[in-house]
Write an enzyme that holds these catalytic residues in place. Structure first.
Site, mmCIF file in Angstrom:
data_model
loop_
_atom_site.group_PDB
_atom_site.id
_atom_site.type_symbol
_atom_site.label_atom_id
_atom_site.label_comp_id
_atom_site.label_asym_id
_atom_site.label_seq_id
_atom_site.Cartn_x
_atom_site.Cartn_y
_atom_site.Cartn_z
ATOM 1 C CD GLU A 100 8.540 -7.291 7.018
ATOM 2 O OE1 GLU A 100 8.453 -7.601 8.214
ATOM 3 O OE2 GLU A 100 8.052 -6.247 6.538
ATOM 4 C CE LYS A 154 4.180 -3.313 9.261
ATOM 5 N NZ LYS A 154 3.225 -2.611 8.380
ATOM 6 C CD GLU A 160 -3.036 -7.179 10.938
ATOM 7 O OE1 GLU A 160 -1.884 -7.635 11.036
ATOM 8 O OE2 GLU A 160 -3.510 -6.735 9.876
ATOM 9 C CG HIS A 173 -3.365 -39.207 11.975
ATOM 10 N ND1 HIS A 173 -3.323 -40.526 12.367
ATOM 11 C CD2 HIS A 173 -4.406 -39.113 11.101
ATOM 12 C CE1 HIS A 173 -4.269 -41.207 11.748
ATOM 13 N NE2 HIS A 173 -4.945 -40.361 10.974
ATOM 14 N N GLY A 209 -5.464 -4.042 4.776
ATOM 15 C CA GLY A 209 -4.668 -5.066 4.118
ATOM 16 C C GLY A 209 -5.272 -6.452 4.187
ATOM 17 N NE ARG A 210 -7.663 -6.808 10.146
ATOM 18 C CZ ARG A 210 -7.211 -5.586 10.392
ATOM 19 N NH1 ARG A 210 -6.086 -5.171 9.799
ATOM 20 N NH2 ARG A 210 -7.838 -4.771 11.209
ATOM 21 C CE LYS A 243 -4.348 1.387 2.143
ATOM 22 N NZ LYS A 243 -5.340 1.026 3.165
#
Length: 548
Positions: free
Chosen positions: A213, A512, A353, A384, A267-268, A207
């Site tokens: 990253e 961040k 979040e 399992h 964002g999510r 954005k």
């Protein structure tokens, strides 16, 4: 809005919960032969929500619906869809629903209809995707693209990975999609070993175009292209989804390869936007728009359906019941379809979040718990690994089972076995295994009485673990869109009950900020250690000692 726990409706639920905690699902079913039907809902969208194995009765649901009305859930839903700035800490509207609006209904932000921009963005995506697929848009040397590398993190990665894995059978077989998110360089290095620079397109999703990253990986990828194809090559080998025109200028990304975002999309919640460009490239724009249609159908269901039949509302209220009144602080999401193996990870960000908050909209400390820890794995693998703890351990976890009736593979018989496992586990969690059942099973095998007495404590299953089963005919783009939207609105419902802001994420920002300040220290850790504060000095000294 007053704190939720001070309302008469909340207090009525607390009193009711005191009696419900002692009731077992075995008894609830025994007392109501029609319970499975009474506590199931269908939406008209080919989704079945079976919450009969939740530890609720008719009075529970009546009280939960009363709480929703007392918290003005209907008004908050209308406020979100109408473009009010319900993200109060950032003074923003919340309109991911506009991205998938398939009607002619305008959506206003500050008096301006945003739908023309949304439609223009979708059309630009279609032109670009069809240009890539048809070979009209190609690389610097004239070769067509065979590989797409999406560079993003969080909401600019999780939704893309989840959706393209879920819908892998719809992929364009002439394009391979790779997703790079982690800053440690491993993913990027692995991808660059596999691809041909002349045939690779990088899609940078950020954005702000400043996420550490994403920017680090994008710069390395750009240099890799320059080293192999020349200084002018990035213009043909990079596309970007961002609001930062200046940063895209510096990256030499031409206007036709730029796709917009808006501040009213978190964002999510952004896979529905141009952030989903890599999804559209992988699947085709028609399949991407079918996913939007499915999301829109669930939006309309959420917006218009009375709460007693409203799937996201019911899921949200059941989550509040489990979290605040039964003391369950964890939710396991268990898809019985390998295609959905990244769906729990996607929901982790969406739920935790959004609702990982400890203050109200007014900034006062919460007097009750908010969001649960969400986690999960595909059901067969989970059986399992961690199901042992869920069946017989001391942790108290609620469960969501998701399953298609028809196989996502060519092998329906195997999906039948998956469904058998899904239904069996839902039953086992609900009803458990009593001492009488253990005794009967062991006696039938000829086990002696003393051995039976010794084994009984180890074979008891308490049951009474609440779960919801979400069943659908098959997994496809529309179904996936409905499922994502279902959980989005469930999260919003819970945020309204708790009186929190589901659309900011200040908890992400501190890490961040600290990472950016520490990055220079990791270049010269020995020097930095001398002046570092005590909690970091030891770590930096070890980095300096072990750096080879």
């Amino acid at each position: 809005m007053t704190p939720a726990n001070t309302t008469p409706e909340w207090q009525a639920l607390e009193a009711h919960a005191a009696s419900m905690r002692g009731r077992h699902l075995r008894d609830l079913f025994a007392n109501d032969p029609q319970r499975a039907v009474s506590f199931s809902r269908t939406s008209g969208l080919n989704l079945l929500l079976d919450f009969s194995r939740q530890r609720v009765d008719a009075e529970t649901m009546r009280l939960l619906l009363a709480l929703a009305n007392a918290r003005d859930l209907r008004g908050r839903i209308d406020a979100m869809f109408s473009g009010e700035k319900i993200n109060t800490t950032e003074n923003r509207a919340v309109l991911h629903t506009a991205l998938r609006n398939r009607t002619e209904r305008p959506v206003l932000v500050d008096g301006q209809d945003v739908m023309p921009e949304v439609r223009a963005s979708l059309q630009k995506m279609r032109t670009f995707v069809e240009g890539i697929h048809g070979g009209r848009i190609h690389g610097h040397t004239g070769k067509t693209f065979t590989d797409i590398v999406n560079i993003g993190i969080g909401g600019s990665d999780l939704g893309i990975v989840m959706a393209t894995e879920a819908l892998a059978k719809y992929r364009n077989r002439n394009l391979r999609l790779h997703c790079v998110s982690n800053i440690d360089g491993v993913q990027l290095g692995d991808v660059l070993e596999k691809v041909d620079a002349a045939r690779t397109l990088f899609v940078v999703c950020s954005k702000t175009f400043s996420t550490l990253e994403t920017l680090t990986n994008a710069k390395l990828a750009r240099q890799w292209i320059v080293d192999r194809l020349g200084e002018g090559a990035p213009a043909r080998h990079f596309a970007a989804v961002s609001t930062n025109a200046k940063a895209m200028d510096a990256f030499l990304i031409p206007p036709q390869n730029r796709f917009t975002m808006w501040d009213w999309v978190g964002g999510r919640y952004s896979v529905w936007s141009a952030v989903g460009l890599s999804v559209a490239l992988a699947l085709g724009m028609d399949q991407f728009e079918l996913m939007l249609e499915g999301g829109h159908e669930m939006d309309e269901h959420f917006r218009t359906t009375p709460f007693e039949n409203n799937l996201p509302v019911l899921m949200g209220l059941l989550g509040v019941w489990n979290r605040n009144f039964l003391g369950l602080d964890s939710l396991a999401v268990l898809p019985y379809d390998q295609r959905l193996h990244r769906f729990p990870a996607y929901l982790q960000q969406l739920e935790m979040e959004s609702n990982g908050k400890s203050v109200t909209l007014a900034g006062t400390p919460l007097q009750y718990d908010s969001g649960a820890v969400l986690w999960g794995e595909p059901g067969s693998n989970a059986q399992h690994s961690f199901f042992q703890l869920l069946h017989q351990g001391t942790a108290r976890v609620a469960l969501d089972f998701l399953a298609p009736v028809n196989a996502s593979s060519p092998f329906q018989q195997q999906q039948n076995l998956a469904l058998a496992n899904c239904f069996a586990q839902a039953q086992a969690f609900a009803f458990g295994q009593t001492e009488a059942q253990v005794r009967q099973d062991l006696a039938a095998k000829g086990t002696g009485e003393s051995e039976i007495a010794r084994l009984i404590p180890h074979k008891l299953h308490p049951g009474n673990r609440p779960s919801t089963v979400i069943l659908f005919p098959r997994l496809g783009p529309k179904t996936l869109g409905r499922l994502i939207s279902l959980y989005e609105h469930k999260v919003f419902t819970q945020s309204v009950i708790w009186g929190i802001n589901a659309f900011d994420q200040w908890g992400v920002e501190l890490g961040k900020k600290l990472a950016e300040s520490l990055a220079p220290a990791l270049e010269k850790p020995g020097e930095a250690a001398a002046g570092a504060e005590p909690s970091l000095r030891n770590l930096l000294e070890h980095v300096a000692r072990w750096r080879g």
